[in-house]
Scaffold this motif. Structure first.
Motif, PDB file in Angstrom:
ATOM      1  N   SER A 106       4.390  11.359   3.457  1.00 19.86           N
ATOM      2  CA  SER A 106       3.677  10.588   4.474  1.00 19.86           C
ATOM      3  C   SER A 106       4.473  10.412   5.759  1.00 19.86           C
ATOM      4  O   SER A 106       3.963   9.879   6.746  1.00 19.86           O
ATOM      5  CB  SER A 106       3.287   9.212   3.917  1.00 19.86           C
ATOM      6  OG  SER A 106       4.432   8.474   3.537  1.00 19.86           O
ATOM      7  N   GLU A 156       0.031   4.095  -2.528  1.00 23.49           N
ATOM      8  CA  GLU A 156      -1.294   4.624  -2.212  1.00 23.49           C
ATOM      9  C   GLU A 156      -1.230   5.560  -0.997  1.00 23.49           C
ATOM     10  O   GLU A 156      -1.789   6.665  -1.003  1.00 23.49           O
ATOM     11  CB  GLU A 156      -2.239   3.459  -1.937  1.00 23.49           C
ATOM     12  CG  GLU A 156      -3.593   3.818  -1.381  1.00 23.49           C
ATOM     13  CD  GLU A 156      -4.341   2.607  -0.856  1.00 23.49           C
ATOM     14  OE1 GLU A 156      -5.304   2.817  -0.100  1.00 23.49           O
ATOM     15  OE2 GLU A 156      -3.954   1.461  -1.173  1.00 23.49           O
ATOM     16  N   TRP A 157      -0.535   5.139   0.048  1.00 21.83           N
ATOM     17  CA  TRP A 157      -0.450   5.955   1.270  1.00 21.83           C
ATOM     18  C   TRP A 157       0.382   7.211   1.053  1.00 21.83           C
ATOM     19  O   TRP A 157       0.092   8.251   1.644  1.00 21.83           O
ATOM     20  CB  TRP A 157       0.116   5.119   2.412  1.00 21.83           C
ATOM     21  CG  TRP A 157      -0.841   4.065   2.894  1.00 21.83           C
ATOM     22  CD1 TRP A 157      -2.200   4.082   2.784  1.00 21.83           C
ATOM     23  CD2 TRP A 157      -0.518   2.837   3.554  1.00 21.83           C
ATOM     24  NE1 TRP A 157      -2.746   2.937   3.330  1.00 21.83           N
ATOM     25  CE2 TRP A 157      -1.734   2.157   3.815  1.00 21.83           C
ATOM     26  CE3 TRP A 157       0.685   2.243   3.954  1.00 21.83           C
ATOM     27  CZ2 TRP A 157      -1.774   0.926   4.465  1.00 21.83           C
ATOM     28  CZ3 TRP A 157       0.644   1.011   4.592  1.00 21.83           C
ATOM     29  CH2 TRP A 157      -0.569   0.357   4.844  1.00 21.83           C
ATOM     30  N   ARG A 201       0.472   8.816  -1.777  1.00 21.54           N
ATOM     31  CA  ARG A 201      -0.452   9.701  -2.492  1.00 21.54           C
ATOM     32  C   ARG A 201      -1.400  10.380  -1.505  1.00 21.54           C
ATOM     33  O   ARG A 201      -1.712  11.570  -1.628  1.00 21.54           O
ATOM     34  CB  ARG A 201      -1.291   8.908  -3.494  1.00 21.54           C
ATOM     35  CG  ARG A 201      -0.618   8.546  -4.784  1.00 21.54           C
ATOM     36  CD  ARG A 201      -1.668   8.093  -5.789  1.00 21.54           C
ATOM     37  NE  ARG A 201      -1.174   7.033  -6.646  1.00 21.54           N
ATOM     38  CZ  ARG A 201      -1.552   5.753  -6.592  1.00 21.54           C
ATOM     39  NH1 ARG A 201      -2.446   5.370  -5.693  1.00 21.54           N
ATOM     40  NH2 ARG A 201      -1.061   4.872  -7.417  1.00 21.54           N
ATOM     41  N   GLU A 202      -1.877   9.601  -0.533  1.00 23.01           N
ATOM     42  CA  GLU A 202      -2.826  10.129   0.454  1.00 23.01           C
ATOM     43  C   GLU A 202      -2.133  10.949   1.536  1.00 23.01           C
ATOM     44  O   GLU A 202      -2.797  11.564   2.371  1.00 23.01           O
ATOM     45  CB  GLU A 202      -3.605   8.968   1.087  1.00 23.01           C
ATOM     46  CG  GLU A 202      -4.499   8.251   0.088  1.00 23.01           C
ATOM     47  CD  GLU A 202      -5.170   7.017   0.678  1.00 23.01           C
ATOM     48  OE1 GLU A 202      -4.887   6.674   1.861  1.00 23.01           O
ATOM     49  OE2 GLU A 202      -5.974   6.387  -0.034  1.00 23.01           O
ATOM     50  N   GLU A 203      -0.806  10.908   1.552  1.00 24.72           N
ATOM     51  CA  GLU A 203       0.053  11.736   2.409  1.00 24.72           C
ATOM     52  C   GLU A 203       0.092  11.312   3.875  1.00 24.72           C
ATOM     53  O   GLU A 203       0.703  11.979   4.695  1.00 24.72           O
ATOM     54  CB  GLU A 203      -0.332  13.231   2.310  1.00 24.72           C
ATOM     55  CG  GLU A 203      -0.262  13.744   0.867  1.00 24.72           C
ATOM     56  CD  GLU A 203      -0.511  15.239   0.751  1.00 24.72           C
ATOM     57  OE1 GLU A 203      -0.846  15.866   1.777  1.00 24.72           O
ATOM     58  OE2 GLU A 203      -0.372  15.768  -0.365  1.00 24.72           O
ATOM     59  N   THR A 204      -0.519  10.175   4.209  1.00 25.51           N
ATOM     60  CA  THR A 204      -0.512   9.680   5.588  1.00 25.51           C
ATOM     61  C   THR A 204      -0.645   8.159   5.591  1.00 25.51           C
ATOM     62  O   THR A 204      -1.448   7.604   4.849  1.00 25.51           O
ATOM     63  CB  THR A 204      -1.666  10.285   6.413  1.00 25.51           C
ATOM     64  OG1 THR A 204      -1.524  11.705   6.445  1.00 25.51           O
ATOM     65  CG2 THR A 204      -1.665   9.755   7.837  1.00 25.51           C
ATOM     66  N   HIS A 211       0.816  -1.222   0.000  1.00 26.64           N
ATOM     67  CA  HIS A 211       0.000   0.000   0.000  1.00 26.64           C
ATOM     68  C   HIS A 211       0.849   1.272   0.000  1.00 26.64           C
ATOM     69  O   HIS A 211       0.309   2.379   0.146  1.00 26.64           O
ATOM     70  CB  HIS A 211      -0.909   0.019   1.231  1.00 26.64           C
ATOM     71  CG  HIS A 211      -1.879  -1.115   1.297  1.00 26.64           C
ATOM     72  ND1 HIS A 211      -2.890  -1.281   0.376  1.00 26.64           N
ATOM     73  CD2 HIS A 211      -1.979  -2.151   2.166  1.00 26.64           C
ATOM     74  CE1 HIS A 211      -3.589  -2.365   0.676  1.00 26.64           C
ATOM     75  NE2 HIS A 211      -3.048  -2.910   1.757  1.00 26.64           N
TER      76      HIS A 211
END
Length: 445
Positions: A245, A50-51, A53-56, A47
């Motif tokens: 992240s 994906e994480w 990209r989501e910054e966390t 992941h």
């Protein structure tokens, strides 16, 4: 020697995982590597993009690592055996006894945590344990350790290292955050700011560099300073180019009241503690970014085998092969240096390693950043337009390229570290020369 069960993309794995012989790794190391790969692949790497990209990274990931004792490998070897056994931890995952753990085990873990090519997701989980906890373990009084170490080692609380300030990065001796004792002598009152603090936003505590005395290195001390939800502490995340992240944080401290018992070691000795901690930090960065360089270059290699231009694959173009070869030579040279360096750490005492390898640690970290720059730049150029796009085939190499400054600046910026390395080597040479002359031996060139 690990035997691969599938064809290995060139440059994607260190030699010992590509089926080549190595003098460094024992059965224990190979067993640990397999254990790491299985756990980290499942709980982080699949992941990671994906994480980022989501910054966390979700909080449950840290909890999962803590429950499985997969945070402890971030500590510098040897592990704090007495503390771990006191907490009922006698073995690390994979059945490695805590007293048998060496720096090669640590390096394998760091390498596997970096196998996505991105530093952010792994750092969001690891940095606090890797750099925030060791000063307390190494220099804190037994009473200080009793108060903080059990929860930190179990992952019930999170820590960070807080040194850098807006006007004091590589120039650590210029730290201005003040810690002045209250009139009754029972507390330090802290005022100042800390900037670019990785993991700070999630941290319950920080091992913080503060100024308890006059200007210069001799006025610096370290304190355990509560952060999250603590009176007078304000934190906000900083938007950085890469490693998003990892939770880079700006911390403001306004009359923060901390018990004097929170001092780490002795007042005025903070610079020594910080410098000792830097060795582990710099070597960790070197291992991490060497793996990131592998991911970038091997992705480019694989892409060039299938991407066609001018009627043939990119790999059929001599200029492309030449570009890959130059970066590959730098990468494998850096990888061999890191591996040799880690092996030397397993054979030297802590005192010997600090003396003989301290300056070289600065250089191996600085060179790792330069190698990552070359390999990431190569990958972006060979991916062409795809390498300049934040989605699609080139998304990963574009992300890695944005992380290059985060490899070359933190832990001591590149020019400072190269200079530090040579100055340390000169100092060692001069001491050895003086010793020979005192023994009546000639030290002339």
């Amino acid at each position: 020697m690990a035997s691969p069960d599938h064809a290995i993309v060139p440059f994607s794995e260190p030699p010992y995982l590509s089926g080549l012989p190595s003098p460094y790794y024992s059965e224990s190391h190979l067993r640990w590597q397999k254990t790491c790969r299985a756990f980290i692949s499942e709980n982080l790497l699949k992941h990671a993009i994906e994480w980022e990209r989501e910054e966390t990274v979700p909080e449950h990931v840290f909890t999962k690592f803590a429950e499985a004792n997969f945070l402890i490998p971030n500590l510098p070897a040897p592990l704090p055996v007495a503390w771990l056994k006191k907490l009922g931890i006698h073995e690390m995952p994979g059945g490695i006894k805590v007293e048998e753990w060496d720096y090669l085990h640590t390096a394998i873990y760091i390498d596997e945590m970096s196998r996505s090519g991105l530093s952010g997701p792994g750092s969001s989980v690891t940095v606090g344990m890797a750099f925030g906890v060791p000063p307390i373990l190494k220099f804190g009084s037994p009473q200080l350790q009793e108060r903080f170490i059990p929860d930190l080692l179990r992952g019930k609380k999170r820590a960070c290292i807080a040194i850098t300030e807006p006007d004091a990065g590589s120039d650590v001796a210029n730290i201005q955050t003040s810690a002045i004792k209250s009139k009754d002598g029972k507390h330090y009152i802290i005022n100042g700011t800390k900037k670019w603090i990785t993991n700070g936003i999630w941290a319950d505590y920080s091992a913080m560099a503060v100024r308890t005395g006059g200007q210069g290195a001799g006025g610096i001390s370290m304190l355990v300073v509560p952060l999250k939800g603590y009176l007078g502490v304000t934190m906000r995340r900083l938007k950085v180019a890469g490693q998003i992240s990892a939770g880079t944080t700006f911390i403001e401290l306004d009359d923060v009241k901390v018990p004097v018992e929170n001092i780490i070691g002795q007042e005025g000795h903070g610079m020594k503690y910080i410098m000792t901690n830097f060795n582990h930090e710099r070597l960790t960065i070197a291992i991490t970014v060497t793996r990131s360089a592998r991911v970038a270059l091997s992705a480019a290699f694989e892409y060039c085998l299938k991407r066609e231009a001018f009627g043939k694959t990119l790999m059929d173009q001599p200029v492309v092969r030449h570009r890959l070869a130059k970066c590959g030579a730098e990468l494998e040279s850096q990888s061999a240096w890191v591996e040799q360096f880690i092996y030397q750490m397993t054979k030297l005492s802590k005192e010997e390693a600090d003396t003989k390898l301290g300056g070289l640690t600065a250089m191996v970290k600085a060179q790792a950043g330069r190698v990552l720059d070359e390999c990431a730049r190569c990958a972006v150029l060979l991916f062409g337009g795809n390498g300049y796009t934040r989605t699609g085939q080139g998304e990963l190499v574009e992300m890695i390229y944005r992380e290059v400054p985060g490899a070359r600046i933190p832990g001591g910026s590149e020019d400072v570290l190269f200079d530090l390395g040579v100055r340390q080597l000169v100092k060692i040479y001069q001491k050895e020369t003086e010793l020979l002359e005192r023994q009546g031996k000639s030290a002339k060139l």
